[in-house]
Structure formats: structure tokens, C-alpha cells
Design a protein around this motif. Structure first.
Motif, PDB file in Angstrom:
ATOM      1  N   ALA A 193      -3.428  31.464  16.384  1.00 10.38           N
ATOM      2  CA  ALA A 193      -4.279  31.412  17.575  1.00 10.38           C
ATOM      3  C   ALA A 193      -4.264  29.984  18.111  1.00 10.38           C
ATOM      4  N   LEU A 194      -4.788  29.807  19.329  1.00 20.37           N
ATOM      5  CA  LEU A 194      -4.867  28.463  19.909  1.00 20.37           C
ATOM      6  C   LEU A 194      -6.170  27.798  19.464  1.00 20.37           C
ATOM      7  N   ALA A 195      -6.058  26.582  18.936  1.00 23.87           N
ATOM      8  CA  ALA A 195      -7.256  25.880  18.464  1.00 23.87           C
ATOM      9  C   ALA A 195      -8.202  25.564  19.613  1.00 23.87           C
ATOM     10  N   CYS A 196      -7.648  25.436  20.824  1.00 24.59           N
ATOM     11  CA  CYS A 196      -8.510  25.105  21.962  1.00 24.59           C
ATOM     12  C   CYS A 196      -9.188  26.340  22.550  1.00 24.59           C
ATOM     13  N   LYS A 197      -8.753  27.522  22.140  1.00 29.04           N
ATOM     14  CA  LYS A 197      -9.331  28.744  22.698  1.00 29.04           C
ATOM     15  C   LYS A 197     -10.426  29.321  21.788  1.00 29.04           C
ATOM     16  N   GLU A 198     -10.216  29.223  20.490  1.00 27.48           N
ATOM     17  CA  GLU A 198     -11.190  29.796  19.549  1.00 27.48           C
ATOM     18  C   GLU A 198     -12.297  28.777  19.296  1.00 27.48           C
ATOM     19  N   ASN A 199     -13.507  29.270  19.223  1.00 30.40           N
ATOM     20  CA  ASN A 199     -14.586  28.328  18.914  1.00 30.40           C
ATOM     21  C   ASN A 199     -15.334  28.708  17.638  1.00 30.40           C
ATOM     22  N   VAL A 200     -16.170  27.802  17.186  1.00 29.04           N
ATOM     23  CA  VAL A 200     -16.839  27.954  15.886  1.00 29.04           C
ATOM     24  C   VAL A 200     -17.687  29.221  15.859  1.00 29.04           C
ATOM     25  N   GLY A 201     -18.439  29.465  16.927  1.00 31.51           N
ATOM     26  CA  GLY A 201     -19.332  30.625  16.953  1.00 31.51           C
ATOM     27  C   GLY A 201     -18.582  31.934  16.818  1.00 31.51           C
ATOM     28  N   GLN A 202     -17.468  32.053  17.559  1.00 31.78           N
ATOM     29  CA  GLN A 202     -16.683  33.298  17.500  1.00 31.78           C
ATOM     30  C   GLN A 202     -16.070  33.487  16.112  1.00 31.78           C
ATOM     31  N   GLU A 203     -15.562  32.398  15.554  1.00 34.83           N
ATOM     32  CA  GLU A 203     -14.946  32.500  14.224  1.00 34.83           C
ATOM     33  C   GLU A 203     -15.976  32.888  13.176  1.00 34.83           C
ATOM     34  N   LEU A 204     -17.145  32.296  13.323  1.00 34.65           N
ATOM     35  CA  LEU A 204     -18.220  32.589  12.375  1.00 34.65           C
ATOM     36  C   LEU A 204     -18.616  34.062  12.468  1.00 34.65           C
ATOM     37  N   ALA A 205     -18.730  34.558  13.694  1.00 33.59           N
ATOM     38  CA  ALA A 205     -19.097  35.970  13.888  1.00 33.59           C
ATOM     39  C   ALA A 205     -18.034  36.875  13.278  1.00 33.59           C
ATOM     40  N   ARG A 206     -16.774  36.503  13.476  1.00 30.92           N
ATOM     41  CA  ARG A 206     -15.679  37.310  12.933  1.00 30.92           C
ATOM     42  C   ARG A 206     -15.737  37.331  11.402  1.00 30.92           C
ATOM     43  N   LEU A 207     -15.907  36.143  10.809  1.00 33.01           N
ATOM     44  CA  LEU A 207     -15.947  36.077   9.345  1.00 33.01           C
ATOM     45  C   LEU A 207     -17.158  36.823   8.789  1.00 33.01           C
ATOM     46  N   GLN A 208     -18.278  36.732   9.514  1.00 33.36           N
ATOM     47  CA  GLN A 208     -19.479  37.428   9.026  1.00 33.36           C
ATOM     48  C   GLN A 208     -19.295  38.944   9.068  1.00 33.36           C
ATOM     49  N   SER A 209     -18.602  39.422  10.119  1.00 33.71           N
ATOM     50  CA  SER A 209     -18.402  40.878  10.194  1.00 33.71           C
ATOM     51  C   SER A 209     -17.462  41.343   9.090  1.00 33.71           C
ATOM     52  N   ILE A 210     -16.451  40.541   8.772  1.00 33.68           N
ATOM     53  CA  ILE A 210     -15.552  40.899   7.654  1.00 33.68           C
ATOM     54  C   ILE A 210     -16.349  40.880   6.349  1.00 33.68           C
ATOM     55  N   GLN A 211     -17.149  39.841   6.209  1.00 34.11           N
ATOM     56  CA  GLN A 211     -17.936  39.670   4.984  1.00 34.11           C
ATOM     57  C   GLN A 211     -18.951  40.801   4.812  1.00 34.11           C
ATOM     58  N   ALA A 212     -19.552  41.207   5.913  1.00 36.16           N
ATOM     59  CA  ALA A 212     -20.561  42.264   5.841  1.00 36.16           C
ATOM     60  C   ALA A 212     -19.938  43.569   5.376  1.00 36.16           C
ATOM     61  N   PHE A 213     -18.688  43.768   5.745  1.00 36.57           N
ATOM     62  CA  PHE A 213     -18.021  45.005   5.385  1.00 36.57           C
ATOM     63  C   PHE A 213     -17.421  44.941   3.981  1.00 36.57           C
ATOM     64  N   ALA A 214     -17.308  43.740   3.450  1.00 31.55           N
ATOM     65  CA  ALA A 214     -16.702  43.597   2.119  1.00 31.55           C
ATOM     66  C   ALA A 214     -17.506  42.601   1.301  1.00 31.55           C
ATOM     67  N   PRO A 215     -18.730  42.977   0.920  1.00 32.44           N
ATOM     68  CA  PRO A 215     -19.600  42.013   0.243  1.00 32.44           C
ATOM     69  C   PRO A 215     -19.042  41.492  -1.062  1.00 32.44           C
ATOM     70  N   GLU A 216     -18.165  42.287  -1.690  1.00 32.16           N
ATOM     71  CA  GLU A 216     -17.651  41.846  -3.000  1.00 32.16           C
ATOM     72  C   GLU A 216     -16.244  41.283  -2.901  1.00 32.16           C
ATOM     73  N   SER A 217     -15.814  41.004  -1.678  1.00 33.50           N
ATOM     74  CA  SER A 217     -14.386  40.733  -1.517  1.00 33.50           C
ATOM     75  C   SER A 217     -13.968  39.315  -1.845  1.00 33.50           C
ATOM     76  N   SER A 218     -14.898  38.482  -2.291  1.00 29.39           N
ATOM     77  CA  SER A 218     -14.488  37.097  -2.499  1.00 29.39           C
ATOM     78  C   SER A 218     -13.647  36.903  -3.750  1.00 29.39           C
ATOM     79  N   GLU A 219     -13.639  37.910  -4.642  1.00 31.69           N
ATOM     80  CA  GLU A 219     -12.868  37.707  -5.868  1.00 31.69           C
ATOM     81  C   GLU A 219     -11.364  37.770  -5.581  1.00 31.69           C
ATOM     82  N   SER A 220     -10.660  36.954  -6.253  1.00 32.78           N
ATOM     83  CA  SER A 220      -9.191  36.927  -6.247  1.00 32.78           C
ATOM     84  C   SER A 220      -8.568  36.948  -4.852  1.00 32.78           C
ATOM     85  N   ARG A 221      -9.196  36.295  -3.906  1.00 33.77           N
ATOM     86  CA  ARG A 221      -8.644  36.327  -2.561  1.00 33.77           C
ATOM     87  C   ARG A 221      -8.114  34.969  -2.153  1.00 33.77           C
TER      88      ARG A 221
END
Lengths: 446, 303
Positions: free
Chosen positions: A69-97
Motif C-alpha cells: 500500500a502507499l504510506a501516504c494514503k493509509e493512516n493510523v486510524g484506518q490501520e488500527l480499525a483494520r487490525l482491531q477487526s481482524i483481532q476481534a474475529f480471531a481473539p486467540e490468533s496471536s500464537e505462532s503468527r
């Protein structure tokens, strides 16, 4: 808020290693703003490309949280929202990743890595020379030969110009090339950026090299090298949809070539033909027709023998084929689509105006064997419209003239002879496999 | 309430991956999900119809969707490619109804002319994975598990069309999906993550750029093995063809023995519901699934 920037760093001489930079940021900050601050405030040796800061120049492409992606196009808020939605769907997914999104301390972690498919020079800066060379390989310029015609200017209607809008939006950032799956195993493949540009040239009413271009793109270094992974479409920051443009090139090639032109073309034509015949694909026939070219390609057919025997041995080779109960309907529907498209240019897709050009009147070249004055429907009835002319509501179709049987050393006799020889050869192989004896032992000769 | 779907079986599950057809039937029966098979449906084109003509892909699949609509049911597929192709057609025709009515009417005009039911844009296209995760629910699934697949390390292989063909996915991020891994955890297995899980298996190139295709497949299988996987599990029968049926040729291209079992998604889930491996066609894979069954203690001694 505090964010950890986990940046993959390396040089041409050192192995990649991860370096974490903590940074206080605002949700509205772009990733590029953050990288600038890391460079200015924490480590001046961090290397990355940047220029316009406005999604225009395409310099700051990199892998941000797992996709280019372009670093100038993506911002912190959008990335955070994206990561939170992934995290919400996979609460146990931090192992071995690899590249976990949220550290155990609950501080958000952004992973930043250089683009793929290109060698790294330093940190987030990659060597884009192959990217530019591949772009150059498709001759990405409107043909200058057309300038010899008397007009001093090349006029286009607004509609002709509009056809170039989507591909014209490409800023050559490299995001598509970075994620292209086909590039990973085919060094000859020119890549989605180059083929999107290639289509832009074909679609340009001023360019008079259409036939030569289509001939040039008609192999696995060009359009047929695309594996349809959809990555380019999904990461393009400018919605160029390179895979769709590659699809347009394929449409143009398929409209002007028959099923003997190449195996890739035959694959597409056989698919349509088989659906007209049985609704579903009869897999027993598919390899035989596409790879074996209906006994014309003995080497291709032989290459399928191990697969066929393996499938047979494991009970995977389908013994029967049950046509769809809707075969007649779907056959007449396909005929109707083909009849419609042979009468008029392709229908407009929903959304943006069609990328497909109408017949260009600027073409002057008549040298090539392929029609240079390309129409967007087959000039001749396609192979597909031949075989199923028994359909009750079939559109008018022509009948193909089969070679007549004759005596002597005729092409027909040779073809039939070859087919029977191949059937005999395959039968012998199967015989040997199942009896576990060679042919001569089976005959009792030894 | 009983879940009920219009079932689109696809070509491969009726042909070279008959075990997928069997295992979807066994799984849905065990979960009490009712399937009404679309006997009049046809091949979606697996993305190649669009290369011929967009109208061809849209018309053929509008007809497929309309068959489900006439039953007033969502269309269920167990193939990533069918999901991506038919789901995308559904999305673009729904959009066309308001934004490009001329095109919408053209497609429906063709359907009417050929005596097919009209496309109305009233249903959804649901992959079996989404039906399990979203409609049936993982908590409800967990309650049905009778044989936890403890200790089995599963590597997901999603298939491109399931992740990136449609603009919006109901549950997953296209670049970091979790549905498959969540199913693995629900049935007691352990997910392993590796880079190739969201990438192309190489199948679209297998008929004419065979070596490149097999290199792709080989790269992913090797990564999964390196990550400690006991098997790859895929919701796509086309990926299964390239990863399983052609694995011996893939081994020849990458120059090493792989022998990694490749399971269909419903096979894995059904094993956890106590359905026998034979009923799921696990003996009909090119790469033996015995190491998986052995690890799960499900290997019955041969008579």
C-alpha cells in the motif's frame, strides 16, 4: 496514542531483522508521517522512498500490515480499525503468527516491510529496475508510426478518451507487482502494471499497432502468465484493476484466435464448449481436449498418463458424467450471448464506462495476419458455436466442414491413424499397469 | 430454526473430487442443515468465462443465482472459486440494478428470451465456510464436536477467489483472514500460519504453464511443512486438485518429497463430529491421509 512500528530492516549485505520504534501518533497521521518522524527523531539511517505525500507520485509503496500500500494514503486510524477487526474475529490468533498485530502489552503494533518480488537495496527501498524493464517490454507508448498520416493532430472523441481513464490512473507505484503471485514463479511474466499499460495502448484509438501488440502479449510472458490471484486488483491504490485489464487483453485475443492457437486459448474455448454440451465440465474429457488437443498433441496427452493412472488407482477418475438437467437452457443462453456479441460491440459493464474500445478507424496497417482493425466480437463464428447446433433455440450458427475421408496418404488418414495408434499405446500402458506384467509376458512370448 | 440452502455442487465435486460432495453431504446432514441441490445449475466458468466475455459470465451465473432465488434460498457452494465468481456476479448485478439498469435489463432480457427464471437480486451466495462461521455459528458447532482433533496441526489454504474476488467479505480481511483458523480451533485442532495461506495454488496455469504452476503449489506446501503442519485444509476443490492430485508432479518440480495430506474443509469438520473417514472419502486422496488419521487415533487396522 502510542504505536509500535515494527520495521523490517536490511541492506544488500545484511540479513533482514525487525526493529521496533515506539511513536506517539494521532489517528489522522499517515504512515508516511510516522516514518518521517521516526527518521527525523529516532534513527536517521532508516531508508524509505517518498516524494509527493498526496497519492500522486507512487514513491512510498511498501508492505503495511501484510499488504502492499502507499504510506501516504493509509493512516493510523484506518490501520488500527483494520487490525482491531481482524483481532476481534480471531481473539486467540496471536500464537505462532508472523507479524502479530497486537503485542501482549496491548500497544498496537504496525508491521512495515519492503515490497515483494524486488530485491531490497536498503530497509524499505527496493530495486525497481526489473519493474521498469518489464514496463518497457510492452512498448508502453502510442505508436509513432501513426504520425505519418497527414493530420497534424490525433483527435479523440470524449468517449474514446474515457476508455483510457481507468488504466491512465496508474501511478506506477509497484504495489500490484509486489504482490503478484505469477511473478514469484515466472521470471518472464511482465507483471500486472505492464499489462494494464499494454491494454491502455491497445484501447487507445490513436495507436495503430493493435494486432502486433496482441500478438506480442499472447503468451505466458504476457496475458496468459496471469494466474488470476486477484492480488493486483485488491492492493491497487488507484483502482486500476490490472487483472481486469489483463482480462480485456485475453478477450481481444480469444476473439481473434481459434482453439488451435495455443493450449491457454484452447482451455478457455473448451470450457465454454463443454458447458454447452453438459452444463458441468466433464473432467474425463477436459484434459484430453485441452492438453491432448483431442489426440493432436501426443506429447501433451502422454504428460497426462501418470495423472490419469494415479487418479484411476485412487478412485478419483470419474467413471461417469451426469449432465446438468439445465443443459438445454444454459446452451441456448450461451448461444444467445454469443449471437448478441457477434452482432454488436461488447455490452457495457455496470459502473464506470466500458474499457472496451469500439472499432478504431485510425488503423492503417494491413500487414499482420491478425486483423489490426479489431472488433470486440469475433469476426468469424467461434469454435464454440459449432458443436451444439442442435439446440432448439440456438442462434444461427455455421457448420464446420469436417475433413472428408479419402484413400491414400491424406492428412485425414494420417490423423485417424495417429489417433488409433495412441489409443493402442495407452491401452498397452493400462494393460501393463493392471496386470503388472509387460506386454510380451502377457502375450506369453517369454 | 433449520438452516436451508440451495446447494450448488460445482463441477469438481461431481467429478475428480467426489469425496468433497460426499463429505459436504455427511457434514450438513450431521449438523441438520438442509440442502436442496440445484440440479439445473451449470458451471460458473471458474473465472474463464469473463476472459471470453463479461456478459457471458454474468448471464450464466445470473441464471444460477435465479435458480436459488426461485427456491427463496441462499445459494451454498463449497468451492472458493465458485463463491468468488458467482458472488461477484451477484454483487455487480445488484449494483447494476440501480447504477446501470440498461445492463441489468439486458441480462434479464437474455434470461427471459431463453425461458430462464429472471434474476431479481434477492439472495446471497454463501460459501460453506461462511455458513459454518456465520449462519450455524462456531459456538453451536463446538457443541456438536464429539471427537476433538487435539494435536492436529492444520494449515489453511483459502483460495484466491474466496478472499479477493468480491469487494467486501462478510467476516474476513482479504489479506489476513481468520475464518478457517477459527474453525480449526473450534474442532480442537491447532492452526499453523504461513505466508502461502492466502496465495494462489497455481491451478489456473496448470494446463499450459505447468512448471510455474507446480512451483507455486510446491512453495506453499513446503512452507506449510516448515511451519509444522500435519496437513493443509482447503475450502476450494480446485486448490485441492493442484495441491493433492498433482503433488507427485509438484514433488518432481521442487525436487523433494512432500507427502503432505490435503483435506477438504468439510472432511476436517466432519471428522470432529465422529463421522468415519471412509464416509468422507479420505481414502480417495492421491496423497495418503493416513498420517492424519493415525495422529487422531482414527486409523482402523486393515482386515
Amino acid at each position: 496514542m502510542l504505536v509500535h512500528f515494527n520495521i523490517l530492516r536490511q541492506t544488500t549485505e545484511t540479513a533482514p531483522h525487525s526493529h521496533t520504534f515506539p511513536l506517539e501518533v494521532e489517528p489522522s497521521s499517515t504512515i508516511l508521517d510516522c516514518l518521517n518522524r521516526i527518521k527525523w527523531e529516532q534513527d536517521g539511517t532508516l531508508a524509505f522512498r517518498k516524494n509527493c505525500r498526496n497519492t500522486i507520485c507512487g514513491s512510498c509503496s511498501m508492505r503495511i500490515n501484510g499488504r502492499s500500500a502507499l504510506a501516504c494514503k493509509e493512516n493510523v486510524g484506518q490501520e488500527l480499525a483494520r487490525l482491531q477487526s481482524i483481532q476481534a474475529f480471531a481473539p486467540e490468533s496471536s500464537e505462532s503468527r508472523p507479524g502479530t498485530q497486537t503485542a501482549e502489552t496491548d500497544i498496537p503494533t504496525f508491521t512495515i516491510a519492503p515490497m515483494g518480488n524486488m530485491p531490497v537495496i536498503k530497509d524499505l527501498v527496493v530495486d525497481m529496475q526489473p519493474f521498469w524493464d518489464n514496463l518497457d517490454a510492452v512498448d508502453p507508448y502510442v505508436s509513432t508510426e501513426a504520425r505519418q498520416v497527414p493530420e497534424r493532430e490525433f483527435l479523440q472523441t470524449p468517449e474514446e478518451r474515457d476508455r483510457l481513464n481507468q488504466t491512465g490512473n496508474c501511478i506506477l507505484c509497484g504495489a500490484c507487482y509486489s504482490e503478484c503471485n505469477a511473478r514469484e514463479t515466472n521470471p518472464e511474466f511482465v507483471g500486472p502494471h505492464a499489462l494494464a499499460k499494454a491494454w491502455r495502448m491497445v484501447a487507445d484509438s490513436r495507436d495503430d499497432r493493435t494486432a502486433e501488440r496482441l500478438s506480442q502479449y499472447n503468451d505466458t510472458s504476457g496475458a496468459w502468465g496471469c494466474t488470476r490471484c486477484y492480488y493486483c486488483n485488491s492492493v491497487c491504490p488507484m483502482e486500476v484493476a490490472p487483472m481486469d485489464q489483463i482480462g480485456h487483453i485475453k478477450q481481444a485475443i480469444l476473439a481473434t484466435h481459434d482453439d488451435q492457437a495455443s493450449r491457454a486459448i484452447r482451455h478457455r474455448k473448451v470450457m465454454v464448449d463443454m458447458v454447452k454440451t453438459g452444463g458441468w465440465i466433464d473432467e474425463r474429457q477436459f484434459g484430453f481436449k485441452v492438453v491432448g488437443n483431442s489426440l493432436r498433441d501426443i506429447r501433451g496427452l502422454a504428460s497426462l498418463v501418470p495423472l490419469g493412472l494415479r487418479m484411476l488407482a485412487r478412485g478419483k477418475l470419474p467413471m461417469t458424467f451426469e449432465p446438468s438437467e439445465g443443459t438445454r437452457e444454459v446452451r441456448s443462453l450461451i448461444h444467445a450471448v454469443q449471437a448478441l456479441e457477434s452482432k454488436s460491440p461488447a455490452s457495457p459493464p455496470p459502473g464506470p464506462p466500458s474499457e472496451k474500445p469500439t472499432q478504431s478507424d485510425s488503423s492503417t496497417s494491413a500487414e499482420s495476419s491478425t486483423p489490426s482493425n479489431l472488433s470486440w466480437a469475433p469476426a468469424m463464428p467461434s469454435e464454440d458455436s459449432v458443436s451444439s447446433s442442435s439446440s432448439p433455440s440456438a442462434a444461427p450458427v455455421t457448420t464446420q466442414v469436417e475433413p472428408s475421408p479419402a484413400f491414400g496418404w491424406t492428412a485425414y488418414a494420417e490423423q485417424i491413424n495417429g489417433r488409433f495408434a495412441m489409443i493402442g499405446f495407452v491401452s498397452l500402458l493400462l494393460l501393463e499397469l493392471f496386470t503388472r506384467q509387460d506386454f510380451f509376458t502377457w502375450l506369453g512370448w517369454r | 430454526m433449520t438452516l436451508k440452502y440451495a446447494y450448488f455442487p460445482g463441477c469438481v465435486a461431481q467429478g475428480a473430487c467426489r469425496e468433497l460432495y460426499q463429505s459436504t453431504a455427511a457434514l450438513t446432514q450431521a449438523l441438520g442443515i438442509e440442502l436442496v441441490e440445484l440440479k439445473k445449475a451449470s458451471c460458473c466458468g471458474s473465472g474463464t468465462f469473463k476472459e471470453d466475455s463479461q456478459l457471458l459470465e454474468d448471464a450464466v451465473n445470473a441464471r444460477n443465482i435465479a435458480l436459488a432465488e426461485s427456491l427463496q434460498l441462499p445459494l451454498l457452494t463449497h468451492c472458493s472459486t465458485c463463491q468468488g465468481v458467482i458472488g461477484r456476479v451477484n454483487d455487480r448485478l445488484k449494483q447494476a440494478e440501480t447504477q446501470n439498469p440498461a445492463y441489468f435489463n439486458q441480462v434479464n432480457g437474455l434470461l427471459k428470451q431463453e425461458g430462464c427464471s429472471p434474476y431479481r437480486g434477492t439472495t446471497e451466495v454463501r460459501h460453506l465456510l461462511w455458513a459454518l462461521v456465520g449462519d450455524f455459528g462456531l459456538e453451536a458447532l463446538a457443541e456438536r464436536v464429539t471427537q476433538r482433533l487435539s494435536g492436529l496441526k492444520c494449515a489453511a489454504f483459502y483460495g484466491c477467489y474466496l478472499l479477493r474476488a468480491q469487494d467486501h467479505l462478510p467476516y474476513d480481511d482479504p489479506h489476513d483472514p481468520q475464518s478457517m483458523e477459527n474453525v480449526f480451533r473450534t474442532v480442537g485442532a491447532t492452526p499453523v500460519y504461513y505466508r502461502g495461506r492466502t496465495q494462489c495454488c497455481g491451478w489456473p496455469l496448470a494446463s499450459y504453464a505447468t512448471e510455474q504452476s507446480f512451483q507455486m503449489a510446491g512453495g506453499h506446501i513446503q512452507e506449510a511443512i516448515a511451519a509444522g503442519a500435519d496437513c493443509i485444509v482447503t475450502p476450494c476443490p480446485l486448490c485441492h486438485l493442484n495441491l493433492d492430485s498433482r503433488q507427485p508432479e509438484v514433488e518432481a518440480v521442487v525436487g523433494r518429497s512432500l507427502k503432505l495430506p490435503i483435506l477438504h474443509l468439510p472432511q476436517l469438520v466432519a471428522l470432529a463430529l465422529g463421522i468415519s473417514p471412509q464416509q468422507l472419502g479420505l481414502d480417495r486422496h492421491v496423497v495418503s491421509t493416513q498420517p492424519v488419521l493415525r495422529k487422531l487415533g482414527l486409523l482402523t487396522p486393515s482386515p
